[in-house]
Structures are given as C-alpha cells and as structure tokens.
Design an enzyme around this catalytic site. Structure first.
Site, PDB file in Angstrom:
ATOM      1  N   ARG A   1      22.930 -49.536 -35.996  1.00 53.96           N
ATOM      2  CA  ARG A   1      23.975 -49.704 -35.793  1.00 53.96           C
ATOM      3  C   ARG A   1      24.223 -48.871 -34.223  1.00 53.96           C
ATOM      4  O   ARG A   1      24.547 -49.797 -32.878  1.00 53.96           O
ATOM      5  CB  ARG A   1      25.169 -49.274 -36.389  1.00 53.96           C
ATOM      6  CG  ARG A   1      26.808 -48.270 -36.207  1.00 53.96           C
ATOM      7  CD  ARG A   1      27.100 -47.666 -37.305  1.00 53.96           C
ATOM      8  NE  ARG A   1      28.775 -47.744 -36.921  1.00 53.96           N
ATOM      9  CZ  ARG A   1      29.284 -46.022 -36.306  1.00 53.96           C
ATOM     10  NH1 ARG A   1      27.918 -45.422 -36.044  1.00 53.96           N
ATOM     11  NH2 ARG A   1      30.447 -46.331 -36.134  1.00 53.96           N
TER      12      ARG A   1
ATOM     13  N   ARG B   1      21.744 -54.272 -32.234  1.00 53.89           N
ATOM     14  CA  ARG B   1      22.398 -55.102 -32.310  1.00 53.89           C
ATOM     15  C   ARG B   1      22.681 -55.950 -31.326  1.00 53.89           C
ATOM     16  O   ARG B   1      23.570 -56.749 -31.490  1.00 53.89           O
ATOM     17  CB  ARG B   1      24.100 -54.242 -33.292  1.00 53.89           C
ATOM     18  CG  ARG B   1      24.773 -53.960 -33.190  1.00 53.89           C
ATOM     19  CD  ARG B   1      25.431 -53.122 -33.835  1.00 53.89           C
ATOM     20  NE  ARG B   1      26.140 -51.891 -33.582  1.00 53.89           N
ATOM     21  CZ  ARG B   1      27.563 -51.602 -33.374  1.00 53.89           C
ATOM     22  NH1 ARG B   1      28.104 -52.026 -34.320  1.00 53.89           N
ATOM     23  NH2 ARG B   1      28.122 -50.618 -33.089  1.00 53.89           N
TER      24      ARG B   1
ATOM     25  N   PHE C   1      23.747 -55.486 -48.223  1.00 53.40           N
ATOM     26  CA  PHE C   1      24.731 -56.843 -48.626  1.00 53.40           C
ATOM     27  C   PHE C   1      23.512 -58.303 -48.562  1.00 53.40           C
ATOM     28  O   PHE C   1      23.738 -59.425 -49.146  1.00 53.40           O
ATOM     29  CB  PHE C   1      26.253 -57.164 -48.177  1.00 53.40           C
ATOM     30  CG  PHE C   1      26.626 -55.411 -47.984  1.00 53.40           C
ATOM     31  CD1 PHE C   1      27.151 -54.980 -49.489  1.00 53.40           C
ATOM     32  CD2 PHE C   1      28.047 -55.533 -46.827  1.00 53.40           C
ATOM     33  CE1 PHE C   1      27.506 -53.657 -48.946  1.00 53.40           C
ATOM     34  CE2 PHE C   1      28.437 -54.403 -46.985  1.00 53.40           C
ATOM     35  CZ  PHE C   1      28.893 -53.270 -47.836  1.00 53.40           C
TER      36      PHE C   1
ATOM     37  N   GLU D   1      28.362 -62.352 -50.014  1.00 52.04           N
ATOM     38  CA  GLU D   1      27.095 -62.479 -49.017  1.00 52.04           C
ATOM     39  C   GLU D   1      27.119 -63.794 -50.329  1.00 52.04           C
ATOM     40  O   GLU D   1      25.760 -64.258 -49.648  1.00 52.04           O
ATOM     41  CB  GLU D   1      26.492 -61.461 -49.760  1.00 52.04           C
ATOM     42  CG  GLU D   1      27.918 -60.378 -48.627  1.00 52.04           C
ATOM     43  CD  GLU D   1      28.795 -59.727 -48.657  1.00 52.04           C
ATOM     44  OE1 GLU D   1      28.801 -59.939 -50.521  1.00 52.04           O
ATOM     45  OE2 GLU D   1      29.995 -58.556 -48.350  1.00 52.04           O
TER      46      GLU D   1
ATOM     47  N   HIS E   1      22.951 -52.917 -39.567  1.00 50.17           N
ATOM     48  CA  HIS E   1      22.988 -50.914 -39.920  1.00 50.17           C
ATOM     49  C   HIS E   1      22.357 -51.180 -41.004  1.00 50.17           C
ATOM     50  O   HIS E   1      22.214 -49.908 -41.869  1.00 50.17           O
ATOM     51  CB  HIS E   1      24.758 -51.011 -40.576  1.00 50.17           C
ATOM     52  CG  HIS E   1      25.511 -51.272 -39.086  1.00 50.17           C
ATOM     53  ND1 HIS E   1      26.095 -52.175 -38.518  1.00 50.17           N
ATOM     54  CD2 HIS E   1      26.815 -50.509 -39.715  1.00 50.17           C
ATOM     55  CE1 HIS E   1      27.264 -51.765 -37.648  1.00 50.17           C
ATOM     56  NE2 HIS E   1      27.724 -51.073 -38.601  1.00 50.17           N
TER      57      HIS E   1
ATOM     58  N   SER F   1      31.093 -55.620 -36.359  1.00 49.56           N
ATOM     59  CA  SER F   1      29.988 -54.704 -36.449  1.00 49.56           C
ATOM     60  C   SER F   1      28.516 -55.483 -35.914  1.00 49.56           C
ATOM     61  O   SER F   1      27.378 -54.770 -35.602  1.00 49.56           O
ATOM     62  CB  SER F   1      30.211 -54.776 -37.903  1.00 49.56           C
ATOM     63  OG  SER F   1      31.021 -53.533 -38.263  1.00 49.56           O
TER      64      SER F   1
END
Lengths: 272, 313
Positions: free
Chosen positions: B164, B7, B80, B55, B106, B34
């Site tokens: 992540r 990420r 999502f 979303e 993630h 995140s």
C-alpha cells in the site's frame, strides 16, 4: 434441434448404471449413490443436448460441462466413454495407480473433461467464468454445471448464484441433483436447504423443476433453459440416490461405498 | 529518492496489458480503488468484473475465464486472496495449472492502521507450497510493473504481492527483469543479504553502514520466491559463506526458510533471518510498525554481524 427419442436413451441409461457399479466395484471405493442419481441428467446431456465432438475434445465451439460435485465422476467417465472419448474398457481402471480416471476429475489427465474438480462448491463459479469468456469471445457455446444438493451448503455456491444473475449469464445452465441425501444423512436433517426453488428464484434465476429420472422431462428442461434469455437457468431435478439398484436406493450409506462381488452381481441382475 | 507504492506498478501494467492484449481481463472484490485495478476499470470497463465481496467466487470465476482462453488478473488484499481463497487457488487453479494471475495487495505490516487482521504476512508460506505456482514479490513500483507484465507472459498461475505505502524506487527502468532470475544489487564478499519486496531498501541501507564497518555485504533481490533461483544462492554460498534473509513476512515458512532449504541441500552455510517473529501485527503507522517489529536496517546490521560470528573460518 431434433431430440433423440427417450426410448433410445433409456437403454443407454442402463448401460451407464452398469458401468457405475462395475467401475466402483473394480476400484473397491468411489461414489455410486450420487452417480446413479444423475444418470438421466448426464445421458440426456451428453447423448442429446450437448454440442460436442468426442474426436475433437478441445473444439473451441463446444458446449462445456463442469462437474461441480466431482465425486460423481463415475457417471461422467461412463458417458464420456460411451460417447466415444475413450474405450469403455478403460472404465475399470478407475482410482487405480496411473489411471487417467482419477478419484476426482483431473482435466490434465483425461481428454473430454472441461475442468478438474473435487473440492465442493467451486464449479458454478468456474462455469460463470467460462460463460463470461464465451460471451467476450463472441462464442455461442453454453455452459452446464452439475451440483449436488448437499453441495449447496457451501457458501461459495450462493456467491456464484449471485454472480451469474448479476452478469445475466443466460448461457449458464445449472443442474441440482436433488436426491436429498448426503454422507451424514438426509439433507434436511444435516443442514436444511429447502425451499430450494424459492431460493434460486429469489436470486433471480429461471427455475425449472422436474423429475430427474424422466428423460423426456430432462430433455425438455435443457431445451427450456437454452431458450431462456436475460437470466441463468437452474434445473432442480428430483432424484433418488442410488437409483436403479434397489438396495442402494435412498440409502445414504451408498454415497461413498463400493459394491462387493455379491452386491455387484445383484445390481447387474437388476440392470439387465 | 523517488517514493512510489508498488501497487501503482500493478495498475500501470494492467493499463499496458489492457491496450496490448484483448484477452486480459481484470477482476476485483470491491477493493479496485485500493489495488489500482480501477485504473483498468476506467479504461476497459467491458473487460473489468467487480465480483463484490466474494473472494472465493472471484478466484474460481477467474479459473473459468482462463479455461475460456482469457488471461484473468484477480486482485484484492493479500489476506483475502492467499488466505480466504486458498482452496480455490489450490484445487481449482493450481491442480489444473490454469492461467490465472493473482494480485495480492496491501502485503505486509506496512498496511499500518488497519491492524493485524489486514496485514498479510503469510503469502509465501501459503503460495509457495502449491505445485505449478509462480510467486513474485517485487521490490518497488518499477519492478512491480515489469513483474505484472511478465506474469501475463508466464503460462500458469502467478501470484504477485504488492503493498500500500509509497516505498523507495530502487531499480531503474532499464534494469533487466526475468521471472525466476534473482538480481544481485550490490557485490560483496563477506556475506550475502537476500531480500524480497520493498524491505530490500533496508538491506541496501544496511550494506552502506556495514561497509563503513569494513564488512562487505552482497545484496540479492530475490523477487521470485518460486521458482527459486538456487544457482544464485549456491554461488553466493560458495563466495560469501553466510546469509541474512530479509522479508516483510513471517520468518517461519518464508523467504528465509526457502533459502535455508536450498543451502541445506547444496551448500550448508549459516543463515540469520529478519522478518516477523511468529506474531501478528497491530495498528500503527508503517514506520512505527517497522521499528517495533524489527524490519529496519538496524536489525539487518545486527543479523549480519551475528552471522559473521557464526561463519566458518
């Protein structure tokens, strides 16, 4: 901006209604009811309000129109043809193999469509995105989005209603075709959406309530929306599903049924 | 070995794009910290849009921005993006071939303690099936940065999956990266291991162990799942004749399936698939989960030995 007199728009509305029944009859399927209810909203928009150029469908500075209730594309195809995007002769190809007039709008096939649509509840978000892009690009175009009343049962619509108010998108104008019928029956029986105006107001929108078949009210509503700053506007247009064809009016069954030959003749006789 | 979350590569690329291309916009759904989208947010707040926890609205708003000539990157957790907003991606973005970039953060069970609800294991299945979609699973932070930059240059919808946890950096700055062009990381002649994402590192570890057993394994980094680099797969079939696929994803409808489709059409060869075996994940540390769900070099070695037994003599 000077408005086109409503007495000139009224005959165009009749032409568009004839187109809708003829094209859905030719297709043998399609959605006449919710197309007929939106005729005045669409004619006043495309013949009077919208800044557009049928000779240059991709003009950067044009106002945009998003048909969130994509199944009402017969009314959109008709006004596009009648404003010169393509020949009205093509309207009867609706829903046929190889036609540019797909069962739901396909922007990649037909010039003049500002988006593709079909799955309900998504158009207002698209309109918001276009409005944000326009603001960042320092364009003064406006973005119009037509929603069905039953469509407001989609949760995403309320996400988009929040977003437009949050980002103060006063270049967005939503229109609700409030004919109060959906496939399974009356909206209030299927899944109540009232009180509509209060809900939009509570979400920080400027709300304009009109008779959606009164052309002078429709044009005035577009003008009021265009001069409203700091918040988006919604025109809640009280309409009649199937408007203009007596046997289709206020009958949920005409949501997605095409007229047969006899019904077509009867409809056209009423629309002279 | 340098460890870095993929990420971070996404966040770094967005900063580069923010500087170089004023049309690049970034959206997030309350998870910008995140996804690393917040790095862009801090530098270019006027081009960052937090859409809140919505979303579906985010993806369709990005579609509108693309219609307005912008290059929107919309990111949140992979579950999502690919899951919750699938219809928006299908009908509003892909059907009109809009220039929307999706960042699925993630990805995989390595999310760890958040558990099965948040461990995205279905993106390949959900995104690869969509016409017009480009789907990239970069293997490390450097490759994620390159893939994100390449996505901005690719017209049409692009889905990027990143993770992540800090994972080994296995590529180099000067390694070439081209969308749709697989990279052969190790040459080998007995079988080919095709992997995508950070789990590629486990394939490289397995290769070393296999080498000590006298088995020569080729390793292919299939960072782009769609369009699939069929030429590289067919050449490997001709030259090695057996395959192991490795993915931090369901084995059904994933990378293994894509490779098997290609081989079935062009050059049938046995395939053993290492991945999540049709089950949801659970809470645990990334290391514990990798062991429990069979995503380590141990399973890859076993799969390699098994496929060699199936290989036509």
């Amino acid at each position: 901006m000077t408005h086109i007199p409503t007495k000139l728009l009224a005959p165009i509305c009749k032409t568009v209604r004839r187109d809708i029944v003829e094209m859905t009859h030719a297709a043998g399927s399609g959605h006449p009811g919710g197309s007929l209810s939106a005729v005045e909203l669409m004619v006043a928009l495309y013949f009077d309000t919208l800044r557009h150029n049928p000779e240059d469908p991709k003009w950067d500075d044009r106002d945009r129109f998003i048909l969130s209730k994509g199944h009402a594309c017969p009314v959109l195809y008709s006004v596009l043809a009648r404003t010169g995007y393509f020949s009205p002769d093509e309207l009867v190809t609706l829903r046929k193999l190889g036609s540019r007039l797909q069962g739901h709008p396909d922007m990649l096939s037909l010039p003049g469509l500002d988006s593709s649509s079909g799955s309900l509840g998504q158009g207002l978000s698209v309109a918001n995105g276009l409005a944000i892009a326009g603001r960042l690009n320092k364009k003064d175009y406006r973005v119009y989005c037509l929603l069905g009343d039953g469509e407001l049962q989609e949760g995403q619509v309320w996400e988009a209603i929040m977003s437009a108010a949050h980002y103060k998108l006063d270049n967005v104008c939503a229109m609700v075709d409030y004919n109060n019928l959906q496939i399974d029956g009356c909206c209030e029986d299927v899944m109540g959406i009232a009180p509509l105006a209060d809900k939009w107001r509570a979400f920080n929108w400027h709300v304009i309530e009109i008779d959606g078949h009164d052309l002078s009210q429709v044009s005035a509503a577009y003008a009021e929306a265009a001069t409203t700053t700091g918040k988006p506007s919604v025109i809640i247009a009280r309409t009649v599903k199937g408007k203009g064809v007596s046997f289709m009016e206020n009958v949920a069954g005409w949501h997605g049924t095409a007229p047969n030959k006899v019904q077509l003749a009867a409809a056209l006789a009423e629309l002279q | 070995m340098l460890m870095k979350p993929t990420r971070d590569g996404y966040g770094e690329a967005l900063l580069i794009l923010g500087k170089e291309n004023p049309d690049v916009l970034v959206l997030d759904a309350d998870l910008a910290k995140s996804t690393r989208a917040d790095w862009f947010w801090k530098e270019y707040p006027e081009r960052f849009f937090d859409m809140g926890i919505s979303e579906q609205d985010m993806l369709a708003t990005a579609a509108g921005m693309a219609l307005g000539g912008k290059i929107p990157f919309a990111s949140t957790y992979g579950v999502f993006v690919a899951g919750r907003a699938w219809d928006q991606i299908r009908t509003t973005i892909c059907y009109a071939n809009l220039n929307v970039k999706m960042g699925g953060a993630h990805g995989g069970i390595s999310v760890g303690p958040d558990g099965g609800t948040h461990q995205s294991l279905e993106e390949i299945a959900l995104m690869r099936v969509l016409p017009n979609m480009t789907l990239i699973l970069p293997c490390d932070a450097i490759e994620t940065r390159k893939a994100t930059l390449a996505a901005a240059e690719t017209n049409g919808p692009v889905y990027l999956r990143f993770a992540r946890e800090a994972t080994p950096v296995v590529t180099t700055e000067d390694a070439p990266f081209e969308v749709g062009k697989a990279i052969t990381m190790r040459q080998g002649s007995d079988l080919t291991i095709i992997a995508a994402g950070p789990v590629l590192y486990e394939a490289l570890l397995a290769t070393e162990a296999l080498s000590q057993k006298g088995i020569s394994a080729r390793v292919v980094n299939m960072h782009t799942i769609k369009p699939l680099d069929e030429a590289t797969i067919i050449a490997a079939a001709e030259q090695t004749g057996a395959f192991v696929t490795v993915e931090e994803h369901q084995v059904y409808c994933g990378l293994g399936g894509a490779v098997a489709e290609c081989l079935g059409k062009h050059f049938p060869a046995p395939v053993e698939m290492v991945g999540i075996m049709d089950t949801f994940g659970e809470s645990g540390t990334p290391e514990e989960l990798a062991v429990k769900y069979g995503l380590t070099s141990k399973e890859i070695i076993a799969a390699a030995e098994k496929v060699l037994r199936r290989k036509r003599k």
